[in-house]
Design an enzyme around this catalytic site. Structure first.
Site, PDB file in Angstrom:
ATOM      1  N   VAL A 165      19.608  33.518  23.339  1.00 25.30           N
ATOM      2  CA  VAL A 165      20.025  34.840  23.815  1.00 25.30           C
ATOM      3  C   VAL A 165      19.223  35.956  23.143  1.00 25.30           C
ATOM      4  O   VAL A 165      18.706  36.854  23.805  1.00 25.30           O
ATOM      5  CB  VAL A 165      21.541  35.040  23.583  1.00 25.30           C
ATOM      6  CG1 VAL A 165      21.940  36.499  23.690  1.00 25.30           C
ATOM      7  CG2 VAL A 165      22.311  34.223  24.596  1.00 25.30           C
ATOM      8  N   LYS A 211      11.172  29.675  12.519  1.00 28.81           N
ATOM      9  CA  LYS A 211      11.159  30.366  13.814  1.00 28.81           C
ATOM     10  C   LYS A 211      10.264  31.598  13.766  1.00 28.81           C
ATOM     11  O   LYS A 211       9.477  31.852  14.671  1.00 28.81           O
ATOM     12  CB  LYS A 211      12.580  30.795  14.210  1.00 28.81           C
ATOM     13  CG  LYS A 211      13.411  29.657  14.727  1.00 28.81           C
ATOM     14  CD  LYS A 211      14.681  30.145  15.402  1.00 28.81           C
ATOM     15  CE  LYS A 211      15.469  28.958  15.917  1.00 28.81           C
ATOM     16  NZ  LYS A 211      16.770  29.310  16.438  1.00 28.81           N
ATOM     17  N   PHE A 215      25.285  37.134  29.913  1.00 27.33           N
ATOM     18  CA  PHE A 215      25.637  36.167  30.962  1.00 27.33           C
ATOM     19  C   PHE A 215      24.453  35.332  31.422  1.00 27.33           C
ATOM     20  O   PHE A 215      24.545  34.619  32.417  1.00 27.33           O
ATOM     21  CB  PHE A 215      26.246  36.905  32.160  1.00 27.33           C
ATOM     22  CG  PHE A 215      27.507  37.635  31.820  1.00 27.33           C
ATOM     23  CD1 PHE A 215      28.736  36.983  31.865  1.00 27.33           C
ATOM     24  CD2 PHE A 215      27.482  38.961  31.417  1.00 27.33           C
ATOM     25  CE1 PHE A 215      29.901  37.650  31.524  1.00 27.33           C
ATOM     26  CE2 PHE A 215      28.644  39.631  31.072  1.00 27.33           C
ATOM     27  CZ  PHE A 215      29.860  38.973  31.126  1.00 27.33           C
ATOM     28  N   GLU A 245      20.493  29.526  30.562  1.00 23.74           N
ATOM     29  CA  GLU A 245      19.274  28.893  30.089  1.00 23.74           C
ATOM     30  C   GLU A 245      18.559  28.274  31.282  1.00 23.74           C
ATOM     31  O   GLU A 245      19.189  27.758  32.193  1.00 23.74           O
ATOM     32  CB  GLU A 245      19.601  27.822  29.045  1.00 23.74           C
ATOM     33  CG  GLU A 245      20.059  28.431  27.738  1.00 23.74           C
ATOM     34  CD  GLU A 245      20.559  27.393  26.743  1.00 23.74           C
ATOM     35  OE1 GLU A 245      20.225  26.212  26.862  1.00 23.74           O
ATOM     36  OE2 GLU A 245      21.309  27.795  25.840  1.00 23.74           O
ATOM     37  N   CYS A 260      27.646  26.808  25.828  1.00 20.71           N
ATOM     38  CA  CYS A 260      28.682  27.823  26.055  1.00 20.71           C
ATOM     39  C   CYS A 260      30.023  27.271  26.539  1.00 20.71           C
ATOM     40  O   CYS A 260      31.046  27.504  25.887  1.00 20.71           O
ATOM     41  CB  CYS A 260      28.169  28.865  27.043  1.00 20.71           C
ATOM     42  SG  CYS A 260      26.832  29.844  26.355  1.00 20.71           S
ATOM     43  N   LYS A 266      32.463  25.281  24.016  1.00 19.30           N
ATOM     44  CA  LYS A 266      32.999  26.061  22.890  1.00 19.30           C
ATOM     45  C   LYS A 266      33.811  27.265  23.379  1.00 19.30           C
ATOM     46  O   LYS A 266      34.822  27.622  22.778  1.00 19.30           O
ATOM     47  CB  LYS A 266      31.878  26.496  21.940  1.00 19.30           C
ATOM     48  CG  LYS A 266      31.069  27.672  22.379  1.00 19.30           C
ATOM     49  CD  LYS A 266      30.061  28.100  21.318  1.00 19.30           C
ATOM     50  CE  LYS A 266      29.161  29.217  21.797  1.00 19.30           C
ATOM     51  NZ  LYS A 266      29.832  30.466  22.156  1.00 19.30           N
TER      52      LYS A 266
HETATM   53  N1  LIG Z   1      22.667  30.052  25.044  1.00 20.83           N
HETATM   54  C1  LIG Z   1      23.192  30.629  26.103  1.00 20.83           C
HETATM   55  O1  LIG Z   1      22.899  30.259  27.245  1.00 20.83           O
HETATM   56  C2  LIG Z   1      24.140  31.787  25.943  1.00 20.83           C
HETATM   57  C3  LIG Z   1      24.473  32.560  27.077  1.00 20.83           C
HETATM   58  C4  LIG Z   1      25.341  33.635  26.902  1.00 20.83           C
HETATM   59  C5  LIG Z   1      25.891  33.924  25.658  1.00 20.83           C
HETATM   60  N2  LIG Z   1      25.563  33.143  24.588  1.00 20.83           N
HETATM   61  C6  LIG Z   1      26.112  33.491  23.275  1.00 20.83           C
HETATM   62  O2  LIG Z   1      25.093  34.129  22.507  1.00 20.83           O
HETATM   63  C7  LIG Z   1      25.237  33.787  21.120  1.00 20.83           C
HETATM   64  C8  LIG Z   1      23.950  33.186  20.602  1.00 20.83           C
HETATM   65  O3  LIG Z   1      23.705  31.970  21.278  1.00 20.83           O
HETATM   66  P1  LIG Z   1      22.301  31.230  21.220  1.00 20.83           P
HETATM   67  O4  LIG Z   1      22.388  30.086  22.155  1.00 20.83           O
HETATM   68  O5  LIG Z   1      21.220  32.234  21.375  1.00 20.83           O
HETATM   69  O6  LIG Z   1      22.321  30.713  19.692  1.00 20.83           O
HETATM   70  P2  LIG Z   1      21.162  30.029  18.846  1.00 20.83           P
HETATM   71  O7  LIG Z   1      21.828  29.109  17.933  1.00 20.83           O
HETATM   72  O8  LIG Z   1      20.098  29.536  19.776  1.00 20.83           O
HETATM   73  O9  LIG Z   1      20.510  31.236  18.017  1.00 20.83           O
HETATM   74  C9  LIG Z   1      21.140  31.910  16.976  1.00 20.83           C
HETATM   75  C10 LIG Z   1      20.059  32.412  16.021  1.00 20.83           C
HETATM   76  O10 LIG Z   1      20.629  33.326  15.094  1.00 20.83           O
HETATM   77  C11 LIG Z   1      20.007  33.146  13.846  1.00 20.83           C
HETATM   78  N3  LIG Z   1      20.842  33.757  12.796  1.00 20.83           N
HETATM   79  C12 LIG Z   1      22.095  33.394  12.412  1.00 20.83           C
HETATM   80  N4  LIG Z   1      22.539  34.235  11.461  1.00 20.83           N
HETATM   81  C13 LIG Z   1      21.567  35.153  11.242  1.00 20.83           C
HETATM   82  C14 LIG Z   1      21.444  36.272  10.381  1.00 20.83           C
HETATM   83  N5  LIG Z   1      22.421  36.653   9.556  1.00 20.83           N
HETATM   84  N6  LIG Z   1      20.293  36.982  10.408  1.00 20.83           N
HETATM   85  C15 LIG Z   1      19.294  36.624  11.246  1.00 20.83           C
HETATM   86  N7  LIG Z   1      19.359  35.582  12.084  1.00 20.83           N
HETATM   87  C16 LIG Z   1      20.478  34.844  12.097  1.00 20.83           C
HETATM   88  C17 LIG Z   1      19.818  31.645  13.739  1.00 20.83           C
HETATM   89  O11 LIG Z   1      18.847  31.290  12.775  1.00 20.83           O
HETATM   90  C18 LIG Z   1      19.401  31.313  15.192  1.00 20.83           C
HETATM   91  O12 LIG Z   1      18.004  31.373  15.340  1.00 20.83           O
HETATM   92  C19 LIG Z   1      26.439  32.830  21.043  1.00 20.83           C
HETATM   93  O13 LIG Z   1      27.586  33.574  20.740  1.00 20.83           O
HETATM   94  C20 LIG Z   1      26.533  32.282  22.459  1.00 20.83           C
HETATM   95  O14 LIG Z   1      27.846  31.902  22.795  1.00 20.83           O
HETATM   96  C21 LIG Z   1      24.692  32.096  24.695  1.00 20.83           C
END
Ligand SMILES: NC(=O)c1ccc[n+]([C@@H]2O[C@H](COP(=O)([O-])OP(=O)(O)OC[C@H]3O[C@@H](n4cnc5c(N)ncnc54)[C@H](O)[C@@H]3O)[C@@H](O)[C@H]2O)c1
Length: 444
Positions: free
Chosen positions: A11, A35, A152, A155, A263, A266
């Protein structure tokens, strides 16, 4: 606008890249040095179609950069987005807010001037208010607002979803924050994409309610599919006939091996817990969670039947292990239940996935990886289609059937049909919610 994006996952990175493409100046921060090193080299740490090109275009234009240093990213930023993970908390099903709250505290310690702290992560109702309290306590002199801006995107189609959203949801408390968020999303507003502006709690609830609804729709069609198998109906026709009703719609009506991904699992669990905590249970969602587990178990039974009652000593080729095509994301993928059941039952498992190996290799111990579906199927007793990557949609089934020890196909995504499989020489075929042949005990 100057934007800091905390978290460069699926995201955060997509949002950061797309905001920079709108013309904003964006600095993406992550605490994972691997990363940030990759991103600085112009490499994308995740697989998301088109993201590398768009990212490098905006880096070259000088609008997008990456850092480990939150302080430099926040300096002068009009808005800081929190896009860190909110996984299921071990033990109780709640969303784990550790990363969100840690990010909020870091922002509080670092910010010097007025800033809008925007939560993009999916978070339970009340979290933005908690973020506000945490920041105010950590830095009582900071001038700031909070905003909720749930994401929203899907992926695999993330850039298009971000650039052409059905809607943008923004939860705010002040006029000043409303203005900053309007400035950030102006490029979408100008192209007539709807922006729903509401309070913090409603914005938070919209995201959970939307995901739970979609998970319910998938689970509903999966249960109908199970009934179709019993009564001799065909789920593809049923989905088509239902989906043409404008009140229902044809999306998320494809029967399969159960929902997975980063998503739905969880978020449904978190919503169920929120309901229980407020003595307002969401019984439908509680049932959806249970039924989805049953669906995965049913898949294992199906495959056991196709193997004549036991996996022991069988060779099984599995096509696709990511939770859906066009992503490398393995989080809560059905393969994480199905492949261990095959391995645990004594099968030799060969796995093929166009993007899943990097993540999947350590998650699926005991499986052997290959790049070629034909090589995987050679001398195998069972071929399973588990994720419907395009590469698996037009296989030379006759060649595959001819090379297998037992030409048996478990098509858990309804990519092919019983007729096609029979014509290709498969001696047994089963799919979801449709007639297979023979109906059980294929190998006797
Ligand atoms: N993946 C999806 O399709 C999707 C879609 C909509 C919403 N979301 C929501 O978005 C959020 C993120 O999901 P994601 O899939 O991108 O997660 P992810 O695990 O791919 O990425 C999270 C990133 O945050 C970094 N991080 C954590 N704590 C940090 C900090 N204090 N400082 C800097 N970086 C930090 C991690 O190293 C990681 O790279 C979640 O709440 C998820 O539910 C995800």
């Amino acid at each position: 606008m100057k934007i800091a994006m905390i978290g460069t996952g699926y995201v955060g990175l997509v949002s950061g890249v797309c905001f920079s493409d709108f013309g904003h100046e964006v600095i993406c921060v992550d605490k994972d040095p691997r990363k940030i090193e990759m991103l600085e080299r112009g490499e994308v740490p995740i697989y998301e179609p088109g993201l590398d090109v768009l990212m490098n275009k905006n880096v070259e234009a000088g609008r997008l950069s990456f850092t480990l240093d939150l302080k430099s990213a926040i300096d002068g930023a009009n808005a800081v987005f929190i896009a860190v993970g909110t996984p299921t908390r071990r033990g109780d099903g709640h969303a784990d807010l550790t990363y969100v709250m840690a990010a909020a505290e870091e922002i509080a310690r670092t910010a010097k001037q007025y800033v809008v702290i925007v939560t993009k992560s999916t978070v339970p109702v009340g979290t933005n208010a908690k973020v506000r309290d945490v920041v105010a306590t950590a830095n009582p002199n900071l001038d700031f607002d909070v905003a909720s801006n749930p994401e929203f995107l899907r992926e695999g189609a993330a850039i298009d979803d971000f650039m052409k959203p059905d809607r943008v949801v923004v939860g705010v408390e002040t006029e000043r924050a409303t203005q900053v968020m309007a400035d950030i999303y102006r490029p979408l507003y100008l192209r007539d994409f709807p922006i729903v502006t509401t309070d913090l709690e409603s914005a938070e609830m919209i995201k959970y309610a939307a995901n739970a609804f979609l998970a319910t729709k998938i689970t509903f069609i999966n249960e109908i599919a199970a009934l179709c198998e019993k009564v001799g109906a065909d789920i593809k026709s049923v989905s088509k006939g239902m989906g043409m009703d404008g009140r229902i719609g044809n999306k998320f009506l494809h029967a399969g091996p159960g929902y997975g991904g980063s998503c739905f699992p969880k978020d449904t669990k978190a919503l169920a817990r929120i309901g229980q905590d407020h003595a307002s249970p969401i019984s439908i969602v509680e049932t959806v969670i249970k039924v989805n587990e049953d669906v995965k178990r049913r898949m294992i039974e199906k495959l056991t039947d196709l193997c004549g009652g036991s996996f022991n000593g069988k060779t099984v080729a599995v096509l696709g292990v990511t939770f859906k095509p066009n992503t490398d994301d393995m989080r809560d993928a059905p393969s994480l239940t199905i492949v261990p059941a095959l391995v645990g039952g004594g099968a030799k498992v060969r796995v093929v996935d166009p993007q899943g190996k990097r993540e999947g290799e350590h998650l699926l111990p005991g499986a052997t990886w290959t790049n070629d579906p034909y090589a995987a199927a050679e001398s195998a007793d069972l071929l399973v289609i588990l994720t419907e990557w395009n590469e698996f949609r037009a296989l030379d089934l006759s060649r595959i059937a001819g090379s297998m020890k037992n030409a048996v196909l478990g098509d858990l995504r309804n990519v092919y049909s019983a007729e096609t499989a029979r014509e290709a020489g498969f001696t047994a075929y089963d799919s979801i919610g449709r007639k297979g042949y023979p109906f059980s005990g294929a190998m006797g």
